[in-house]
Motif scaffolding. Structure first.
Motif, PDB file in Angstrom:
ATOM      1  N   UNK A 127       0.824  -1.205   0.000  1.00 17.55           N
ATOM      2  CA  UNK A 127       0.000   0.000   0.000  1.00 17.55           C
ATOM      3  C   UNK A 127       0.861   1.258   0.000  1.00 17.55           C
ATOM      4  N   UNK A 128       1.881   1.311   0.842  1.00 21.60           N
ATOM      5  CA  UNK A 128       2.673   2.539   0.939  1.00 21.60           C
ATOM      6  C   UNK A 128       3.619   2.715  -0.249  1.00 21.60           C
ATOM      7  N   UNK A 129       3.966   1.624  -0.906  1.00 25.82           N
ATOM      8  CA  UNK A 129       4.697   1.767  -2.168  1.00 25.82           C
ATOM      9  C   UNK A 129       3.768   2.332  -3.238  1.00 25.82           C
TER      10      UNK A 129
ATOM     11  N   UNK B   6       5.321  -2.426  10.545  1.00 22.83           N
ATOM     12  CA  UNK B   6       6.507  -3.014   9.924  1.00 22.83           C
ATOM     13  C   UNK B   6       6.409  -2.962   8.405  1.00 22.83           C
ATOM     14  N   UNK B   7       5.213  -3.187   7.870  1.00 24.74           N
ATOM     15  CA  UNK B   7       5.039  -3.105   6.428  1.00 24.74           C
ATOM     16  C   UNK B   7       5.284  -1.701   5.910  1.00 24.74           C
TER      17      UNK B   7
ATOM     18  N   UNK C 166       9.171   2.264   3.202  1.00 21.45           N
ATOM     19  CA  UNK C 166      10.000   3.471   3.257  1.00 21.45           C
ATOM     20  C   UNK C 166      11.484   3.141   3.146  1.00 21.45           C
ATOM     21  N   UNK C 167      11.894   2.007   3.667  1.00 27.08           N
ATOM     22  CA  UNK C 167      13.314   1.661   3.602  1.00 27.08           C
ATOM     23  C   UNK C 167      13.698   1.075   2.247  1.00 27.08           C
TER      24      UNK C 167
ATOM     25  N   UNK D 223      14.108   9.636  13.121  1.00 24.82           N
ATOM     26  CA  UNK D 223      14.127   8.200  13.418  1.00 24.82           C
ATOM     27  C   UNK D 223      14.766   7.375  12.305  1.00 24.82           C
ATOM     28  N   UNK D 224      14.959   7.969  11.134  1.00 28.86           N
ATOM     29  CA  UNK D 224      15.653   7.355  10.003  1.00 28.86           C
ATOM     30  C   UNK D 224      14.992   6.079   9.475  1.00 28.86           C
ATOM     31  N   UNK D 225      13.698   5.942   9.723  1.00 23.77           N
ATOM     32  CA  UNK D 225      12.933   4.859   9.085  1.00 23.77           C
ATOM     33  C   UNK D 225      11.467   5.264   8.881  1.00 23.77           C
ATOM     34  N   UNK D 226      11.176   6.519   9.138  1.00 20.40           N
ATOM     35  CA  UNK D 226       9.847   7.120   9.028  1.00 20.40           C
ATOM     36  C   UNK D 226       8.849   6.584  10.044  1.00 20.40           C
TER      37      UNK D 226
END
Length: 558
Positions: A71-73, A150-151, A156-157, A177-180
């Motif tokens: 979804x976030x992609x 986690x998904x 994002x990573x 936080x470097x991972x959103x």
């Protein structure tokens, strides 16, 4: 107290948000027989088991993670067909201004680039927001919130998305936080044997244009309400990248419900609500008010960022029940990065809303050079004094094409530079010799000079301008949106300019205009570090000049 033996009438429950049937087009992420695991030790992602005589849908946590990642992609690269059709409508509308059409065409080109899956449509790839509605006959094998978060983190990573979340270490110290993460995950109990989701990537610019007004019931007349809304809609300005999907909510059993409804309405999630109210107190859409307010937004003259008709694509007006002594009213927008998608898990598999993979079909066959009027080319390789002299020859609203070096700095970098100025060190030469672009890039894909790199909201830097210009810096500023009177006064006093670019076209800027990016200072600030970039034919408009003229003031936004 009820008398002994008194029987209370049966309670008739009406859902507060009685939504209609879901007509969303979905694509299947995983089928009903999908399995997870390695080395032959696999287990089904979804299965059906009998518990107490009822069939239960059992979902592995990995299914939630996979759906959230997909979804976030998708929502950072793809848009809904309806949104793209609305952009095309602007180009086909003879009443649209040249600037409306110029912005709409740029957005369609941006969508086409982003759909390639490399550059996200906006450099602010947003806060990950997830709402789940879990049926009573659904069971999961782990922590749903953790799996969904986690998904989002994995998306994002793995992709070229920006990490925008700051963790508070103390009241005044923060660290990226470097991972959103964290994501905002909310899970409700609703329905039977399905698990339904809404995924939203909400950028800071549009989130900042969410407003709660604690009004009084005295404005519950047509004329008073329209006058109230007109005044408040103008305060939205252009910083959140119009044309907007505007949501207005009138009423609410609490302030937080009002604002939650604003967000859901802006994503079209509540489109199937009833269009009439009843004594049961359910939410409904007022279609007549929607049409009237939409027409009002077209008459404001703000347009798609630089004047015209298309301040808003559409308007949603939701009426909620309220306490008799309270009238909360909420306003909010979904911006040109209209990023959301529905998802669901059923016994038939895992599904995600089908977004548009081929936005090129919405691009008209036109000559882009004929959109937006004449263009003045500005060579940024020259001394600042010469750049200012050339800009001074042209009126506000002039369309520019910028080529040469710029310095990139935004909120945290400005604070660092102000500390240096206040300690007597002065501003660095690069801040005096080059235009300052307010922005923060997404990650740079391999083989590219830049990641998505569109302008951020100018207004957040307003308090720095007078002091910086007095010290010889920030003489030419480039960002998006309207600015305060203090900036206008500083530019008139010190001879500075504010140029606005198109907010929302970050992928196109990275693909076509930004040719080199190098770090100058403050790498510890992550995407908010100070950068030096080289641009070619970077589009902009003169908004505030050295004579005190302000394009947005003419539109009652200044």
């Amino acid at each position: 107290m009820n008398a002994p033996g008194h029987i209370l009438p049966h309670y008739h429950h009406t859902p507060l948000f009685p939504l209609g049937n879901d007509a969303t087009p979905y694509r299947q992420i995983l089928g009903p027989d999908a399995r997870i695991g390695t080395n032959g030790n696999t287990a089904p992602v979804i299965r059906v088991e009998k518990v107490m005589g009822r069939e239960m849908l059992v979902i592995a946590s990995e299914g939630l993670r996979l759906l959230s990642e997909a979804a976030f992609i998708d929502i950072n690269h793809l848009l809904r067909p309806a949104h793209l059709a609305q952009l095309r409508k602007i180009l086909d509308d003879p009443e649209a201004s040249d600037n409306d059409k110029f912005v709409a065409y740029d957005f369609l080109k941006n969508a086409n680039i982003a759909a390639g899956g490399v550059l996200p449509m906006c450099q602010d790839t947003g806060t990950a927001i997830i709402m789940g509605k879990k049926g009573r006959l659904v069971w999961t094998d782990g922590n749903d919130e953790a799996a969904l978060a986690a998904g989002a983190r994995d998306a994002y990573q793995k992709k070229n998305l920006r990490y925008s979340q700051l963790a508070p270490l103390t009241m005044f110290e923060e660290k990226n936080t470097r991972n959103n993460m964290p994501a905002q995950v909310e899970i409700y109990a609703e329905g039977e044997d399905e698990y339904k989701f809404l995924f939203i990537a909400k950028g800071g610019g549009s989130a900042n244009k969410s407003f709660l007004f604690q009004a009084t019931p005295s404005i519950l007349t047509h004329d008073r309400m329209i006058a109230f809304l007109k005044e408040k809609i103008l305060t939205l300005g252009t910083a959140a990248c119009p044309p907007y999907h505007l949501a207005i909510v009138i009423g609410g059993t609490s302030a937080e419900l009002t604002m939650k409804t604003v967000k859901l309405a802006s994503t079209k999630y509540l489109d199937t609500l009833p269009t009439k109210g009843s004594e049961h107190g359910h939410a409904f859409r007022d279609l007549e008010m929607e049409a009237e307010v939409h027409k009002l937004t077209q008459s404001l003259g703000v347009g798609a960022q630089f004047g015209g008709k298309y301040f808003c694509h559409d308007v949603r007006v939701i009426r909620l029940p309220r306490h008799g002594a309270s009238l909360p009213i909420g306003l909010g927008v979904s911006c040109s990065a209209d990023r959301q998608a529905l998802g669901k898990i059923t016994r038939d598999g895992i599904f995600l809303e089908e977004l548009e993979h081929n936005p090129a079909k919405y691009l008209p066959d036109i000559d882009p050079d004929k959109l937006g009027g004449p263009v003045v080319k500005i060579d940024l390789n020259r001394p600042m004094k010469e750049i200012l002299a050339q800009l001074s020859k042209h009126p506000i609203k002039t369309r520019l094409s910028l080529s040469g070096p710029m310095v990139v700095a935004r909120d945290l970098a400005h604070a660092k530079l102000r500390e240096r100025l206040e300690s007597g060190q002065g501003l660095p030469d690069y801040f005096k010799n080059h235009p300052v672009y307010y922005a923060g890039p997404a990650k740079t894909p391999e083989g590219y000079a830049s990641g998505s790199f569109g302008p951020t909201t100018a207004g957040r830097m307003d308090s720095f301008v007078a002091d910086f210009q007095a010290a010889g810096g920030s003489m030419v500023m480039l960002a998006k949106g309207n600015r305060s009177a203090a900036v206008r006064e500083a530019c008139q006093k010190y001879g500075g300019f504010y140029l606005a670019s198109i907010g929302g076209s970050a992928a196109r800027l990275a693909e076509d205009c930004i040719k080199k990016v190098e770090l100058l200072e403050y790498p510890e600030l992550g995407m908010e570090a100070i950068w030096r970039i080289e641009v070619v034919d970077f589009p902009a408009f003169i908004v505030i000049d050295d004579k005190g003229n302000d394009f947005f003031k003419e539109l009652n936004l200044g």
